[in-house]
Enzyme design. Sequence first.
Site, PDB file in Angstrom:
ATOM      1  N   GLU A  81      28.339  33.862   7.794  1.00 16.08           N
ATOM      2  CA  GLU A  81      27.501  32.762   6.826  1.00 16.08           C
ATOM      3  C   GLU A  81      28.520  31.304   5.665  1.00 16.08           C
ATOM      4  O   GLU A  81      28.189  32.102   4.118  1.00 16.08           O
ATOM      5  CB  GLU A  81      27.436  34.037   6.033  1.00 16.08           C
ATOM      6  CG  GLU A  81      26.233  35.226   6.818  1.00 16.08           C
ATOM      7  CD  GLU A  81      24.735  36.251   6.567  1.00 16.08           C
ATOM      8  OE1 GLU A  81      23.941  35.545   5.611  1.00 16.08           O
ATOM      9  OE2 GLU A  81      25.720  36.685   5.466  1.00 16.08           O
ATOM     10  N   HIS A 100      28.826  36.803  -1.937  1.00 17.39           N
ATOM     11  CA  HIS A 100      27.829  36.900  -0.939  1.00 17.39           C
ATOM     12  C   HIS A 100      28.200  38.109  -0.653  1.00 17.39           C
ATOM     13  O   HIS A 100      28.905  38.733   0.142  1.00 17.39           O
ATOM     14  CB  HIS A 100      27.600  35.831   0.137  1.00 17.39           C
ATOM     15  CG  HIS A 100      26.570  36.504   1.204  1.00 17.39           C
ATOM     16  ND1 HIS A 100      25.342  36.988   0.970  1.00 17.39           N
ATOM     17  CD2 HIS A 100      26.785  37.137   2.539  1.00 17.39           C
ATOM     18  CE1 HIS A 100      24.824  37.736   2.396  1.00 17.39           C
ATOM     19  NE2 HIS A 100      25.588  37.120   2.686  1.00 17.39           N
ATOM     20  N   HIS A 102      26.230  42.091   0.612  1.00 15.18           N
ATOM     21  CA  HIS A 102      24.622  43.155   0.844  1.00 15.18           C
ATOM     22  C   HIS A 102      24.608  44.647  -0.345  1.00 15.18           C
ATOM     23  O   HIS A 102      24.425  45.610  -0.037  1.00 15.18           O
ATOM     24  CB  HIS A 102      24.768  43.683   2.546  1.00 15.18           C
ATOM     25  CG  HIS A 102      24.846  42.060   3.422  1.00 15.18           C
ATOM     26  ND1 HIS A 102      26.444  42.807   4.517  1.00 15.18           N
ATOM     27  CD2 HIS A 102      24.548  41.063   3.341  1.00 15.18           C
ATOM     28  CE1 HIS A 102      26.408  41.362   4.444  1.00 15.18           C
ATOM     29  NE2 HIS A 102      25.219  40.228   3.773  1.00 15.18           N
ATOM     30  N   HIS A 173      18.116  41.490   2.666  1.00 15.61           N
ATOM     31  CA  HIS A 173      19.451  41.175   3.005  1.00 15.61           C
ATOM     32  C   HIS A 173      20.267  41.599   1.876  1.00 15.61           C
ATOM     33  O   HIS A 173      21.321  41.885   2.446  1.00 15.61           O
ATOM     34  CB  HIS A 173      19.650  39.693   3.251  1.00 15.61           C
ATOM     35  CG  HIS A 173      20.811  38.919   4.024  1.00 15.61           C
ATOM     36  ND1 HIS A 173      21.167  37.547   4.362  1.00 15.61           N
ATOM     37  CD2 HIS A 173      22.082  39.073   3.940  1.00 15.61           C
ATOM     38  CE1 HIS A 173      22.055  37.644   5.189  1.00 15.61           C
ATOM     39  NE2 HIS A 173      23.117  38.516   4.553  1.00 15.61           N
TER      40      HIS A 173
HETATM   41 ZN   LIG Z   1      24.895  38.355   5.042  1.00 18.46          ZN
END
Ligand SMILES: [Zn+2]
Length: 243
Positions: A81, A100, A102, A173
């Site tokens: 990602e 980034h 979760h 996500h």
């Molecule tokens: Zn992710």
Amino acid sequence: MITTPDFDPALIEDLVAANRILYHEGVVDGFGHVSARHDKRPQHFLLARSMAPGLVTAADLIEHDREGEAVDPHAPTLYVERYIHSEIYKALPAVQAVVHSHSPAVIPFGVTSAKLRPIFHLPSFLALGNGVPVFEIRDTGGPATDMLIRSPKLGAALARALGSAPVALMRGHGDVVVGRSVREVTFRAIYTEVNARLQAEALRLGDGKVEFLTDEEAKAATQTNAAVINRAWELWKAQALDG
Ligand SMILES: [Zn+2]
């Protein structure tokens, strides 16, 4: 291997610490990542190789180019990602650091109509821009993606959804958080998670009725918070690097 020997050593230290802190504070687990824009080549950025953030050392940081690929052709495996980072740096020149994750408490706000808003002063940044947008991957990737930002096209769509906001939720996500420094983005990622946890609790206690910060209060609090980020950073860093 540090493929970017001319990167500011203080920033390398902060980026390694940010990886450890975000793990220690429960924002990332085995997954998630944090990057910093390169201080000498602003089209490039520094991000760890594909690994758990809680284990990252300076030797794991890789210089990525504008398209999200490693500058060194012999670099180890990269995060799938990484296009989250490359496309945000490309689209938003003021952004210096990206997280980034979760972030678990945040997930419910990406899949319901409950809007993530600041319920106390430290996450006041959530009110900046036009509030916290929710990125819908189906709009760009169609009905059968694996939810991951696997391509520059998906990364660019996410960057567009983010716009001038400091945080965007990614439906089903996680979220993406941006800042003007590694320390600021770390502060924001941590308090986004804390706010989500407390807001969910307040929604339950108040039967859905919650008094949020007004935009004016959020603006004033954000100014005050900018001056105290280092105090929290020093504590988080000491705890995270100790354990
Ligand atoms: Zn992710």
